[in-house]
Design a protein around this motif. Structure first.
Motif, PDB file in Angstrom:
ATOM      1  N   GLY A 131       0.940  -1.381   0.000  1.00  0.00           N
ATOM      2  CA  GLY A 131      -0.134  -0.199  -0.090  1.00  0.00           C
ATOM      3  C   GLY A 131       0.754   1.374  -0.090  1.00  0.00           C
ATOM      4  N   PHE A 132       2.005   1.087   0.735  1.00  0.00           N
ATOM      5  CA  PHE A 132       2.767   2.421   0.761  1.00  0.00           C
ATOM      6  C   PHE A 132       3.600   2.656  -0.700  1.00  0.00           C
ATOM      7  CE2 PHE A 132       6.778   4.505   2.114  1.00  0.00           C
ATOM      8  CZ  PHE A 132       6.160   5.440   2.640  1.00  0.00           C
ATOM      9  N   VAL A 133       4.105   1.557  -1.068  1.00  0.00           N
ATOM     10  CA  VAL A 133       4.851   1.809  -2.527  1.00  0.00           C
ATOM     11  C   VAL A 133       4.002   2.410  -3.373  1.00  0.00           C
ATOM     12  CG1 VAL A 133       5.885   0.091  -4.488  1.00  0.00           C
ATOM     13  CG2 VAL A 133       6.422  -0.204  -1.979  1.00  0.00           C
ATOM     14  N   ALA A 134       2.637   1.854  -3.520  1.00  0.00           N
ATOM     15  CA  ALA A 134       1.759   2.456  -4.505  1.00  0.00           C
ATOM     16  C   ALA A 134       1.741   3.912  -4.528  1.00  0.00           C
ATOM     17  CB  ALA A 134       0.144   1.820  -4.321  1.00  0.00           C
ATOM     18  N   THR A 135       1.705   4.580  -3.138  1.00  0.00           N
ATOM     19  CA  THR A 135       1.792   6.000  -3.271  1.00  0.00           C
ATOM     20  C   THR A 135       2.866   6.645  -3.910  1.00  0.00           C
ATOM     21  OG1 THR A 135       3.237   6.277  -1.159  1.00  0.00           O
ATOM     22  CG2 THR A 135       0.890   5.904  -0.960  1.00  0.00           C
ATOM     23  N   PHE A 136       3.814   5.842  -4.389  1.00  0.00           N
ATOM     24  CA  PHE A 136       5.093   6.625  -5.252  1.00  0.00           C
ATOM     25  C   PHE A 136       4.867   6.848  -6.558  1.00  0.00           C
ATOM     26  CE2 PHE A 136       7.165   5.228  -1.321  1.00  0.00           C
ATOM     27  CZ  PHE A 136       7.620   6.631  -0.779  1.00  0.00           C
ATOM     28  N   GLN A 137       3.749   6.170  -7.249  1.00  0.00           N
ATOM     29  CA  GLN A 137       3.192   6.305  -8.492  1.00  0.00           C
ATOM     30  C   GLN A 137       3.375   7.588  -9.024  1.00  0.00           C
ATOM     31  OE1 GLN A 137       3.111   4.217 -11.280  1.00  0.00           O
ATOM     32  NE2 GLN A 137       3.161   2.140 -10.137  1.00  0.00           N
ATOM     33  N   PRO A 138       3.732   8.136 -10.187  1.00  0.00           N
ATOM     34  CA  PRO A 138       3.676   9.751 -10.506  1.00  0.00           C
ATOM     35  C   PRO A 138       2.394  10.235 -10.646  1.00  0.00           C
ATOM     36  CG  PRO A 138       4.508   8.079 -12.000  1.00  0.00           C
ATOM     37  CD  PRO A 138       4.427   7.273 -10.826  1.00  0.00           C
ATOM     38  N   ASP A 139       1.410   9.328 -11.198  1.00  0.00           N
ATOM     39  CA  ASP A 139       0.078   9.628 -11.460  1.00  0.00           C
ATOM     40  C   ASP A 139      -0.807  10.058  -9.975  1.00  0.00           C
ATOM     41  OD1 ASP A 139      -3.213   9.465 -11.854  1.00  0.00           O
ATOM     42  OD2 ASP A 139      -2.337   9.393 -13.807  1.00  0.00           O
ATOM     43  N   ASN A 194      -3.795  10.061  -9.137  1.00  0.00           N
ATOM     44  CA  ASN A 194      -4.994   9.549  -9.074  1.00  0.00           C
ATOM     45  C   ASN A 194      -5.211   8.010  -8.665  1.00  0.00           C
ATOM     46  OD1 ASN A 194      -6.822  11.951 -10.408  1.00  0.00           O
ATOM     47  ND2 ASN A 194      -5.346  11.017 -12.052  1.00  0.00           N
ATOM     48  N   PHE A 195      -5.789   7.882  -7.190  1.00  0.00           N
ATOM     49  CA  PHE A 195      -5.838   6.761  -6.512  1.00  0.00           C
ATOM     50  C   PHE A 195      -6.543   5.659  -7.335  1.00  0.00           C
ATOM     51  CE2 PHE A 195      -8.365   3.708  -3.958  1.00  0.00           C
ATOM     52  CZ  PHE A 195      -6.969   3.093  -2.985  1.00  0.00           C
ATOM     53  N   GLY A 196      -7.565   5.968  -7.774  1.00  0.00           N
ATOM     54  CA  GLY A 196      -8.561   5.130  -8.768  1.00  0.00           C
ATOM     55  C   GLY A 196      -7.678   4.674  -9.883  1.00  0.00           C
ATOM     56  N   ARG A 197      -7.216   5.400 -10.521  1.00  0.00           N
ATOM     57  CA  ARG A 197      -6.396   4.681 -11.844  1.00  0.00           C
ATOM     58  C   ARG A 197      -5.259   3.971 -11.450  1.00  0.00           C
ATOM     59  NH1 ARG A 197      -4.724   9.685 -14.967  1.00  0.00           N
ATOM     60  NH2 ARG A 197      -7.190   9.502 -15.637  1.00  0.00           N
ATOM     61  N   ILE A 198      -4.642   4.404 -10.276  1.00  0.00           N
ATOM     62  CA  ILE A 198      -3.348   3.362  -9.978  1.00  0.00           C
ATOM     63  C   ILE A 198      -3.807   2.116  -9.490  1.00  0.00           C
ATOM     64  CG2 ILE A 198      -1.684   3.258  -8.182  1.00  0.00           C
ATOM     65  CD1 ILE A 198      -1.059   5.410 -10.264  1.00  0.00           C
ATOM     66  N   LEU A 199      -4.884   1.993  -8.736  1.00  0.00           N
ATOM     67  CA  LEU A 199      -5.492   1.006  -8.061  1.00  0.00           C
ATOM     68  C   LEU A 199      -6.128  -0.066  -9.336  1.00  0.00           C
ATOM     69  CD1 LEU A 199      -5.303  -0.611  -5.462  1.00  0.00           C
ATOM     70  CD2 LEU A 199      -7.665   0.199  -5.057  1.00  0.00           C
ATOM     71  N   ALA A 200      -6.732   0.758 -10.177  1.00  0.00           N
ATOM     72  CA  ALA A 200      -7.276  -0.129 -11.368  1.00  0.00           C
ATOM     73  C   ALA A 200      -6.304  -0.925 -12.072  1.00  0.00           C
ATOM     74  CB  ALA A 200      -8.387   0.778 -12.207  1.00  0.00           C
ATOM     75  N   ALA A 201      -5.258   0.026 -12.642  1.00  0.00           N
ATOM     76  CA  ALA A 201      -4.191  -0.394 -13.539  1.00  0.00           C
ATOM     77  C   ALA A 201      -3.421  -1.557 -12.567  1.00  0.00           C
ATOM     78  CB  ALA A 201      -3.118   0.742 -13.606  1.00  0.00           C
ATOM     79  N   TYR A 202      -3.377  -1.352 -11.346  1.00  0.00           N
ATOM     80  CA  TYR A 202      -2.476  -2.419 -10.599  1.00  0.00           C
ATOM     81  C   TYR A 202      -3.320  -3.757 -10.530  1.00  0.00           C
ATOM     82  CZ  TYR A 202      -0.213  -5.222  -6.968  1.00  0.00           C
ATOM     83  OH  TYR A 202       0.057  -6.349  -6.428  1.00  0.00           O
TER      84      TYR A 202
END
Length: 112
Positions: free
Chosen positions: A48-56, A58-66
């Motif tokens: 969950g912490f690593v995901a916060t370093f994504q450059p985009d 938008n949480f929803g976009r990051i989680l959907a792509a993940y």
């Protein structure tokens, strides 16, 4: 560079999430004990912490792509760790998911 960084972050996040879930599975289902479960919970938190370093931003976009990365990564994890042999439909499905990740994350968008 931003795309390469994003892909690397997805890979690291996948290792933490899939590895963490696997550790919990091993601790509970394979009776390896609470230390395995605790390590899994820590790894899941790290995901969950690593995901916060994504450059985009938008949480929803990051989680959907993940989600697509998770599908492909889970099959890869199963192949390496559990000697799982995916069939062609597993592979095709994973490739479709990764194509979706590419569209969601890296398609050109208007700025502003």
């Amino acid at each position: 560079m931003t795309v390469a960084r994003s892909i690397l972050l997805f890979v690291v996040a996948a290792l933490f999430e899939i590895g963490g879930a696997w550790l919990v599975w091993q601790g509970w289902r394979e009776h390896r004990g609470l230390w395995w479960i605790a390590a899994g919970v820590i790894a899941l938190g790290a995901y969950g912490f690593v995901a916060t370093f994504q450059p985009d931003p938008n949480f929803g976009r990051i989680l959907a792509a993940y989600g697509g990365v998770f599908v492909a990564g889970s099959l890869a994890w199963g192949m390496v760790v559990d000697k799982f042999r995916p069939d062609r439909w597993d592979v095709i499905g994973a490739l479709i998911c990764l194509a979706g990740v590419a569209v969601i994350m890296y398609a050109p968008r208007p700025t502003g």
